[in-house]
Scaffold this motif. Structure first.
Motif, PDB file in Angstrom:
ATOM      1  N   VAL A 250       2.714 -11.164  -5.930  1.00  0.00           N
ATOM      2  CA  VAL A 250       2.822 -10.859  -4.502  1.00  0.00           C
ATOM      3  C   VAL A 250       2.464  -9.388  -4.317  1.00  0.00           C
ATOM      4  N   LEU A 251       1.476  -9.152  -3.459  1.00  0.00           N
ATOM      5  CA  LEU A 251       1.087  -7.773  -3.176  1.00  0.00           C
ATOM      6  C   LEU A 251       1.736  -7.308  -1.876  1.00  0.00           C
ATOM      7  N   PHE A 252       2.220  -6.087  -1.887  1.00  0.00           N
ATOM      8  CA  PHE A 252       2.663  -5.409  -0.663  1.00  0.00           C
ATOM      9  C   PHE A 252       1.431  -4.749  -0.071  1.00  0.00           C
ATOM     10  N   MET A 253       1.204  -4.951   1.219  1.00  0.00           N
ATOM     11  CA  MET A 253       0.127  -4.260   1.925  1.00  0.00           C
ATOM     12  C   MET A 253       0.771  -3.366   2.969  1.00  0.00           C
ATOM     13  N   GLY A 254       0.540  -2.068   2.852  1.00  0.00           N
ATOM     14  CA  GLY A 254       1.104  -1.147   3.834  1.00  0.00           C
ATOM     15  C   GLY A 254       0.044  -0.173   4.324  1.00  0.00           C
ATOM     16  N   ASP A 255       0.340   0.472   5.425  1.00  0.00           N
ATOM     17  CA  ASP A 255      -0.550   1.494   5.974  1.00  0.00           C
ATOM     18  C   ASP A 255       0.089   2.861   5.798  1.00  0.00           C
ATOM     19  N   ILE A 256      -0.722   3.826   5.384  1.00  0.00           N
ATOM     20  CA  ILE A 256      -0.292   5.225   5.386  1.00  0.00           C
ATOM     21  C   ILE A 256      -1.005   5.826   6.590  1.00  0.00           C
ATOM     22  N   TRP A 257      -0.276   5.943   7.677  1.00  0.00           N
ATOM     23  CA  TRP A 257      -0.906   6.344   8.944  1.00  0.00           C
ATOM     24  C   TRP A 257      -1.185   7.842   8.993  1.00  0.00           C
ATOM     25  N   LYS A 258      -2.321   8.162   9.590  1.00  0.00           N
ATOM     26  CA  LYS A 258      -2.620   9.571   9.888  1.00  0.00           C
ATOM     27  C   LYS A 258      -2.909   9.602  11.372  1.00  0.00           C
ATOM     28  N   PRO A 259      -1.867   9.758  12.206  1.00  0.00           N
ATOM     29  CA  PRO A 259      -2.024   9.578  13.648  1.00  0.00           C
ATOM     30  C   PRO A 259      -3.078  10.474  14.285  1.00  0.00           C
ATOM     31  N   LYS A 260      -3.310  11.656  13.727  1.00  0.00           N
ATOM     32  CA  LYS A 260      -4.298  12.554  14.350  1.00  0.00           C
ATOM     33  C   LYS A 260      -5.713  12.287  13.851  1.00  0.00           C
ATOM     34  N   THR A 261      -5.833  11.654  12.712  1.00  0.00           N
ATOM     35  CA  THR A 261      -7.153  11.313  12.145  1.00  0.00           C
ATOM     36  C   THR A 261      -7.061   9.864  11.665  1.00  0.00           C
ATOM     37  N   GLN A 262      -6.918   8.970  12.642  1.00  0.00           N
ATOM     38  CA  GLN A 262      -6.624   7.575  12.293  1.00  0.00           C
ATOM     39  C   GLN A 262      -7.672   6.935  11.387  1.00  0.00           C
ATOM     40  N   TRP A 263      -8.946   7.355  11.522  1.00  0.00           N
ATOM     41  CA  TRP A 263     -10.004   6.776  10.689  1.00  0.00           C
ATOM     42  C   TRP A 263      -9.779   7.062   9.214  1.00  0.00           C
TER      43      TRP A 263
ATOM     44  N   SER B 267      14.919   5.336  -0.975  1.00  0.00           N
ATOM     45  CA  SER B 267      14.846   5.649   0.457  1.00  0.00           C
ATOM     46  C   SER B 267      14.239   7.017   0.734  1.00  0.00           C
ATOM     47  N   GLU B 268      14.440   7.981  -0.182  1.00  0.00           N
ATOM     48  CA  GLU B 268      13.892   9.328   0.067  1.00  0.00           C
ATOM     49  C   GLU B 268      12.353   9.343   0.058  1.00  0.00           C
ATOM     50  N   THR B 269      11.724   8.338  -0.530  1.00  0.00           N
ATOM     51  CA  THR B 269      10.244   8.320  -0.548  1.00  0.00           C
ATOM     52  C   THR B 269       9.686   7.759   0.756  1.00  0.00           C
ATOM     53  N   LYS B 270      10.570   7.216   1.623  1.00  0.00           N
ATOM     54  CA  LYS B 270      10.125   6.588   2.879  1.00  0.00           C
ATOM     55  C   LYS B 270       8.977   5.607   2.608  1.00  0.00           C
ATOM     56  N   THR B 271       9.249   4.700   1.695  1.00  0.00           N
ATOM     57  CA  THR B 271       8.264   3.669   1.312  1.00  0.00           C
ATOM     58  C   THR B 271       6.968   4.337   0.842  1.00  0.00           C
ATOM     59  N   TYR B 272       7.102   5.442   0.133  1.00  0.00           N
ATOM     60  CA  TYR B 272       5.966   6.224  -0.369  1.00  0.00           C
ATOM     61  C   TYR B 272       5.008   6.565   0.774  1.00  0.00           C
ATOM     62  N   GLY B 273       5.597   6.830   1.938  1.00  0.00           N
ATOM     63  CA  GLY B 273       4.785   7.268   3.081  1.00  0.00           C
ATOM     64  C   GLY B 273       4.050   6.147   3.794  1.00  0.00           C
ATOM     65  N   SER B 274       4.429   4.901   3.534  1.00  0.00           N
ATOM     66  CA  SER B 274       3.678   3.789   4.130  1.00  0.00           C
ATOM     67  C   SER B 274       4.557   2.921   5.028  1.00  0.00           C
ATOM     68  N   GLN B 275       3.904   2.002   5.721  1.00  0.00           N
ATOM     69  CA  GLN B 275       4.603   1.044   6.589  1.00  0.00           C
ATOM     70  C   GLN B 275       4.016  -0.344   6.341  1.00  0.00           C
ATOM     71  N   SER B 276       4.899  -1.299   6.196  1.00  0.00           N
ATOM     72  CA  SER B 276       4.476  -2.664   5.862  1.00  0.00           C
ATOM     73  C   SER B 276       3.560  -3.258   6.926  1.00  0.00           C
ATOM     74  N   THR B 277       2.608  -4.071   6.485  1.00  0.00           N
ATOM     75  CA  THR B 277       1.823  -4.859   7.435  1.00  0.00           C
ATOM     76  C   THR B 277       1.732  -6.321   6.993  1.00  0.00           C
ATOM     77  N   MET B 278       1.810  -6.555   5.675  1.00  0.00           N
ATOM     78  CA  MET B 278       1.688  -7.937   5.197  1.00  0.00           C
ATOM     79  C   MET B 278       2.060  -8.029   3.725  1.00  0.00           C
ATOM     80  N   MET B 279       2.374  -9.246   3.273  1.00  0.00           N
ATOM     81  CA  MET B 279       2.477  -9.515   1.838  1.00  0.00           C
ATOM     82  C   MET B 279       1.530 -10.680   1.539  1.00  0.00           C
TER      83      MET B 279
END
Ligand code: GAL
Length: 343
Positions: free
Chosen positions: A290-303, A267-279
């Motif tokens: 089965v692959l985990f697909m997550g996003d590591i968001w950069k809200p100020k530089t989304q690209w 839990s301390e890794t916060k999903t290694y800084g990512s958020q789930s989007t799909m498997m």
């Protein structure tokens, strides 16, 4: 003449060599992921489908310099889930509803309907303005809570935007897609007052037809996989762009009952800084991965937001996301191999 042939074969050789060199067999979580032209892939909050021998990855197009009057969904094509060719923006849409002011299009997911031979896209459509402008409008941030639907004859688009609506009359923010082994198509959507809803799409996929389950957990980034006779659902907590410990639950039937939610990573890794989007399930000749697909968001530089894909440790009711590490993937055999690139 001889000279010309030699020059031509040298050119062909160079081209082939470059092509071989440019192909990669390694996925590198959290790093820049170049497409086949070398540009960082723009398919955030995305989803993947396989049609015949091709995978298509759709996501939020967030490259710099876009016309801000539009929202865009990108489409990439691949045969191996590693090397992706940008096929253009499959959907480009200006304001879909007159009531919307500044708005967002997030988490697009595409389904292929074998009966109608149409590609149907779902996405989250919402208002973006932080402070509510007035109670008479629905443009305040994330209060519109609808899905948008678009349709196309081809996987790569262009998709034609049809309408927005609240699935089965419920609020819908983050959406996820699930296609079961028998081909039936489901939408997972977050209904803020109640939780995750799993609902079956209509025959033509243009509507959300029937609720299968309400999981009373306040979670986003919903994703489901069917593996070894069990359904596994994962999701994140409601912390916006900030990462949090994503969790999973299991059930023998999509309609539940679902187990308690447990962490998918320390839990301390916060999903290694990512958020789930799909498997994604890859049923290969030697192994089902089965692959985990997550996003590591950069809200100020989304690209520059990154992707965290990793093979999951999954089975017998347990699901675990190992420490991210580059890995090789063979979609034919289903095998993966972790690689230590620091050596
Ligand atoms: C996240 C959600 C994203 C985006 C973001 C906005 O929780 O998963 O898709 O909506 O919030 O703050």
């Amino acid at each position: 003449m001889q000279k010309r042939i030699t020059a031509a074969s040298a050119a062909i050789f160079i081209l082939i060599a470059f092509r071989v060199y440019a192909q990669s067999d390694t996925i590198r979580p959290a790093q820049i992921w170049p497409d086949t032209k070398g540009n960082h892939i723009q398919a955030h909050g995305g989803g993947i489908i396989k049609v015949k021998n091709d995978y298509y990855w759709y996501g939020e197009e967030r490259r710099q310099g876009l016309d801000t009057n539009y929202r865009y969904v990108s489409c990439y094509q691949s045969k191996d889930l590693v090397n992706w060719t940008f096929k253009g923006d499959a959907l480009q849409v200006s304001k879909p509803d007159t009531v919307l002011g500044k708005w967002v299009l997030e988490r697009p997911k595409v389904y292929y309907n074998v009966k109608t031979r149409k590609f149907v896209m779902y996405c989250h459509v919402d208002g973006q303005v932080r402070s509510a402008v007035s109670t008479a409008t629905v443009t305040s941030a994330y209060s519109y809570a609808r899905v948008g639907v678009a349709i196309s004859d081809k996987a790569t688009g262009p998709f034609r935007f049809i309408r927005t609506f609240r699935p089965l009359g419920h609020e819908s923010r983050d959406i996820g897609q699930f296609i079961d082994d028998d081909g039936s198509a489901y939408l997972i959507f977050e209904d803020r007052p109640f939780g995750f809803r799993i609902a079956r799409l209509s025959d033509d996929y243009l509507d959300v037809e029937k609720q299968i389950c309400l999981i009373p957990a306040h979670m986003e980034g919903g994703a489901i996989v069917h593996y070894g006779g069990l359904y596994y659902v994962i999701g994140s907590s409601l912390t916006g762009w900030a990462a949090n410990p994503n969790k999973y639950a299991t059930a023998t039937d999509l309609s539940g009952p679902w187990t308690e939610f447990k962490d998918i990573a320390p839990s301390e890794t916060k999903t290694y800084g990512s958020q789930s989007t799909m498997m994604i399930k890859i049923a290969g000749t030697k192994k089902t991965t089965v692959l985990f697909m997550g996003d590591i968001w950069k809200p100020k530089t989304q690209w520059d937001s990154r992707y965290l894909w990793m093979p999951l440790e999954i089975g017998n009711g347990k699901l675990w996301l190992p420490q991210p590490q580059p890995f090789r993937l063979n979609v034919r055999t289903g095998e993966t191999k972790l690689i230590d690139e620091k050596k």
